[in-house]
Design a protein around this motif. Structure first.
Motif, PDB file in Angstrom:
ATOM      1  N   ASP A  68     187.472  87.377  -4.159  1.00 14.58           N
ATOM      2  CA  ASP A  68     187.487  88.197  -2.952  1.00 14.58           C
ATOM      3  C   ASP A  68     187.934  89.612  -3.281  1.00 14.58           C
ATOM      4  N   VAL A  69     187.134  90.580  -2.916  1.00 14.88           N
ATOM      5  CA  VAL A  69     187.497  91.988  -3.027  1.00 14.88           C
ATOM      6  C   VAL A  69     187.770  92.485  -1.606  1.00 14.88           C
ATOM      7  N   HIS A  70     188.984  92.905  -1.376  1.00 16.96           N
ATOM      8  CA  HIS A  70     189.372  93.330  -0.031  1.00 16.96           C
ATOM      9  C   HIS A  70     189.163  94.832   0.147  1.00 16.96           C
ATOM     10  N   GLU A  71     188.907  95.202   1.361  1.00 22.87           N
ATOM     11  CA  GLU A  71     188.677  96.606   1.701  1.00 22.87           C
ATOM     12  C   GLU A  71     189.804  97.491   1.185  1.00 22.87           C
ATOM     13  N   THR A  72     191.029  96.962   1.228  1.00 21.89           N
ATOM     14  CA  THR A  72     192.190  97.744   0.805  1.00 21.89           C
ATOM     15  C   THR A  72     192.345  97.819  -0.712  1.00 21.89           C
ATOM     16  N   ASP A  73     191.522  97.057  -1.457  1.00 18.00           N
ATOM     17  CA  ASP A  73     191.621  97.044  -2.919  1.00 18.00           C
ATOM     18  C   ASP A  73     190.924  98.238  -3.556  1.00 18.00           C
ATOM     19  N   VAL A  74     190.023  98.880  -2.811  1.00 16.94           N
ATOM     20  CA  VAL A  74     189.135  99.873  -3.419  1.00 16.94           C
ATOM     21  C   VAL A  74     189.083 101.148  -2.580  1.00 16.94           C
ATOM     22  N   ASP A  75     188.625 102.217  -3.236  1.00 19.64           N
ATOM     23  CA  ASP A  75     188.422 103.492  -2.547  1.00 19.64           C
ATOM     24  C   ASP A  75     187.007 103.630  -2.002  1.00 19.64           C
ATOM     25  N   LEU A  76     186.061 102.948  -2.640  1.00 18.42           N
ATOM     26  CA  LEU A  76     184.665 102.940  -2.203  1.00 18.42           C
ATOM     27  C   LEU A  76     183.940 101.807  -2.909  1.00 18.42           C
ATOM     28  N   LEU A  77     182.681 101.575  -2.517  1.00 18.21           N
ATOM     29  CA  LEU A  77     181.835 100.593  -3.170  1.00 18.21           C
ATOM     30  C   LEU A  77     180.669 101.312  -3.837  1.00 18.21           C
ATOM     31  N   VAL A  78     180.264 100.817  -5.009  1.00 17.35           N
ATOM     32  CA  VAL A  78     179.125 101.396  -5.727  1.00 17.35           C
ATOM     33  C   VAL A  78     178.295 100.271  -6.324  1.00 17.35           C
ATOM     34  N   ARG A  79     176.989 100.375  -6.145  1.00 13.01           N
ATOM     35  CA  ARG A  79     176.029  99.498  -6.816  1.00 13.01           C
ATOM     36  C   ARG A  79     175.087 100.390  -7.608  1.00 13.01           C
ATOM     37  N   ALA A  80     174.768 100.001  -8.839  1.00 13.88           N
ATOM     38  CA  ALA A  80     173.926 100.851  -9.688  1.00 13.88           C
ATOM     39  C   ALA A  80     172.833 100.025 -10.343  1.00 13.88           C
ATOM     40  N   LEU A  81     171.698 100.659 -10.555  1.00 10.66           N
ATOM     41  CA  LEU A  81     170.579 100.013 -11.219  1.00 10.66           C
ATOM     42  C   LEU A  81     170.436 100.535 -12.636  1.00 10.66           C
ATOM     43  N   SER A  82     170.096  99.617 -13.551  1.00 10.42           N
ATOM     44  CA  SER A  82     169.868  99.977 -14.942  1.00 10.42           C
ATOM     45  C   SER A  82     168.595  99.307 -15.420  1.00 10.42           C
ATOM     46  N   MET A  83     167.706 100.075 -16.007  1.00 12.00           N
ATOM     47  CA  MET A  83     166.432  99.557 -16.517  1.00 12.00           C
ATOM     48  C   MET A  83     165.692  98.757 -15.444  1.00 12.00           C
ATOM     49  N   GLY A  84     165.730  99.257 -14.210  1.00  9.38           N
ATOM     50  CA  GLY A  84     164.942  98.677 -13.134  1.00  9.38           C
ATOM     51  C   GLY A  84     165.548  97.509 -12.414  1.00  9.38           C
ATOM     52  N   LYS A  85     166.797  97.144 -12.735  1.00  8.18           N
ATOM     53  CA  LYS A  85     167.462  96.011 -12.088  1.00  8.18           C
ATOM     54  C   LYS A  85     168.880  96.398 -11.677  1.00  8.18           C
ATOM     55  N   LEU A  86     169.378  95.756 -10.611  1.00  6.17           N
ATOM     56  CA  LEU A  86     170.769  95.992 -10.230  1.00  6.17           C
ATOM     57  C   LEU A  86     171.686  95.434 -11.303  1.00  6.17           C
ATOM     58  N   HIS A  87     172.624  96.245 -11.767  1.00  4.78           N
ATOM     59  CA  HIS A  87     173.552  95.850 -12.834  1.00  4.78           C
ATOM     60  C   HIS A  87     174.543  94.829 -12.301  1.00  4.78           C
ATOM     61  N   HIS A  88     174.928  93.883 -13.164  1.00  6.13           N
ATOM     62  CA  HIS A  88     175.834  92.821 -12.722  1.00  6.13           C
ATOM     63  C   HIS A  88     177.256  93.312 -12.517  1.00  6.13           C
ATOM     64  N   ALA A  89     177.595  94.450 -13.099  1.00 10.92           N
ATOM     65  CA  ALA A  89     178.932  95.037 -12.915  1.00 10.92           C
ATOM     66  C   ALA A  89     178.757  96.542 -12.758  1.00 10.92           C
ATOM     67  N   MET A  90     179.129  97.296 -13.805  1.00 10.05           N
ATOM     68  CA  MET A  90     178.898  98.743 -13.776  1.00 10.05           C
ATOM     69  C   MET A  90     178.773  99.256 -15.201  1.00 10.05           C
ATOM     70  N   MET A  91     177.740 100.064 -15.432  1.00  7.23           N
ATOM     71  CA  MET A  91     177.579 100.698 -16.738  1.00  7.23           C
ATOM     72  C   MET A  91     178.762 101.642 -16.965  1.00  7.23           C
ATOM     73  N   GLY A  92     179.258 101.692 -18.204  1.00  6.04           N
ATOM     74  CA  GLY A  92     180.398 102.553 -18.491  1.00  6.04           C
ATOM     75  C   GLY A  92     180.094 104.019 -18.263  1.00  6.04           C
ATOM     76  N   THR A  93     178.894 104.446 -18.656  1.00 10.51           N
ATOM     77  CA  THR A  93     178.523 105.841 -18.460  1.00 10.51           C
ATOM     78  C   THR A  93     178.394 106.171 -16.979  1.00 10.51           C
ATOM     79  N   ALA A  94     177.875 105.222 -16.186  1.00 17.05           N
ATOM     80  CA  ALA A  94     177.787 105.445 -14.747  1.00 17.05           C
ATOM     81  C   ALA A  94     179.173 105.505 -14.121  1.00 17.05           C
ATOM     82  N   ALA A  95     180.122 104.743 -14.686  1.00 16.38           N
ATOM     83  CA  ALA A  95     181.500 104.818 -14.198  1.00 16.38           C
ATOM     84  C   ALA A  95     182.070 106.218 -14.423  1.00 16.38           C
ATOM     85  N   VAL A  96     181.708 106.842 -15.547  1.00 15.67           N
ATOM     86  CA  VAL A  96     182.120 108.229 -15.793  1.00 15.67           C
ATOM     87  C   VAL A  96     181.535 109.143 -14.719  1.00 15.67           C
TER      88      VAL A  96
END
Length: 395
Positions: free
Chosen positions: A294-322
């Motif tokens: 469970d990720v609670h609203e109070t745990d985070v500042d925002l939500l981000v979903r990113a695509l890599s090579m045409g598919k939604l990434h299962h977590a987050m690319m390190g470069t995209a995190a930068v």
């Protein structure tokens, strides 16, 4: 009829962050693959098992996802004040090409460990116990990265209690500093290639969207989740099982690449799959991650979903995190606004596998936004080492 025998090439299979890849020392490669060109690309394609029309990479080391279809070539650095040159190749799964246009931030976490263990670092600089600072020249993007690798009894310490969402088991923490992560080279020309912290992007037959286009870590196009019909809490299957959605994202990515100056014609996007990335953001919401956490609203500042090579990434690319951390530090970007709009030097965001914290400090110099470095923690581990084998006539 005779067939060429297989040859064996020294290699190490490593996890870095939430990615896996095959690592090579440059001088261990066959001579004609030690220089950039078709022979090198053909060799790496065969190692990974591409192109595979079945999309499984059964006959190679790839894992049939963008996170596991990766290669790394390392050598002693040609640059002053650096230890190792790091070249990253993103191997397409179903097409016959290797994309050299960007970095892999996750595998960066394994570069320092490999360099220490494979004699690429001066032994005098490796402590018996403590942190070894490895100065990496990222050859794809011409940037400096600093890795702080834990060492115990003179050897890389890989086990530990650092937990990274998207990785099943804990390991030793490796802190990574991406110095001057904004692109100041020819492609894009500045952190914000249009000169704006947000723009409107018109995509024929799809619509016009507010976007933040940024060159930091890796060229990235950020959209608001609600503008494209999402909540920001989506997991992989909700996007990756929707062919129409993937096609729409790819079209948005292509027109964004054109507006960013990364390509000169829309058709070029097909041969540049690794960059730019597309991501969508939303204010904090509660959701259940792909692992059931469970990720609670109070745990985070925002939500981000990113695509890599045409598919939604299962977590987050390190470069995209930068890119996320950099954009969050700059007022007026879509990322900053989704995080509440206030000044900040670090941000914790929710992704499909959990949460991640990344820090960045932004200042204005001569009327331009400048970020000196972005910082995050990852982990890395050797999974297998020895040789990979490929047919001698495959490259």
């Amino acid at each position: 009829m005779s067939f060429a025998a297989q040859i064996k090439i020294p290699a190490t299979y490593m996890r870095g962050g939430t990615s896996k890849g095959v690592f090579f020392k440059l001088d261990d490669l066959p001579e004609r693959a030690q220089v950039a060109g078709q022979a090198r690309d053909d060799l790496l394609l065969r190692v990974i098992g591409s192109p595979d029309p079945y999309g499984k990479q059964i006959d190679g080391m790839g894992g049939a996802t963008s996170s596991t279809s990766k290669t790394v070539i390392l050598s002693k650095s040609s640059q002053p004040d650096h230890d190792v040159d790091y070249l990253f190749g993103q191997v397409s799964i179903d097409k016959a090409f290797v994309d050299w246009s960007g970095n892999c931030g996750n595998l960066t976490a394994a570069v320092g460990s490999f360099a220490i263990s494979n004699g690429l670092i001066d032994s005098a600089r490796i402590p018996e116990n403590g942190l070894c600072t490895v100065r990496i020249w990222q050859a794809n993007i011409q940037k400096t990265i600093i890795a702080h690798v834990p060492v115990t009894n003179g050897e890389v310490q890989e086990t530990g209690n650092f937990e990274l969402d998207g990785v099943t088991f804990p390991a030793a923490e490796v802190q990574i500093e991406f110095l001057d992560p904004a692109d100041d080279g020819e492609e894009g020309g500045s952190m914000f290639p249009t000169g704006n912290v947000f723009d409107e992007l018109t995509v024929p037959d799809i619509g016009t969207f507010k976007v933040t286009m940024i060159n930091a870590g890796i060229p990235t196009i950020f959209l608001n989740a609600e503008d494209i019909g999402y909540t920001g809490t989506e997991l992989q299957d909700q996007i990756n099982n929707d062919d129409a959605a993937l096609k729409r994202f790819e079209t948005i990515r292509a027109y964004g690449a054109l507006k960013m100056g990364l390509i000169s014609d829309i058709s070029e996007a097909k041969s540049r799959q690794h960059t730019p990335k597309v991501a969508f953001v939303s204010p904090p919401k509660s959701y259940q991650s792909s692992s059931g956490k469970d990720v609670h609203e109070t745990d985070v500042d925002l939500l981000v979903r990113a695509l890599s090579m045409g598919k939604l990434h299962h977590a987050m690319m390190g470069t995209a995190a930068v890119a996320i951390g950099t954009a969050a530090a700059i007022p007026g970007t879509l990322v900053n606004l989704a995080a509440g709009g206030q000044d900040r030097e670090a941000v914790r965001f929710g992704h499909p596998s959990g949460t991640l914290r990344v820090g960045a400090q932004a200042t204005i110099e001569n009327g331009q936004w400048v970020v000196q470095k972005a910082i995050m923690s990852r982990s890395a581990r050797v999974l297998m080492e020895g040789w990979v084998r490929v047919p001698a006539d495959c490259f």
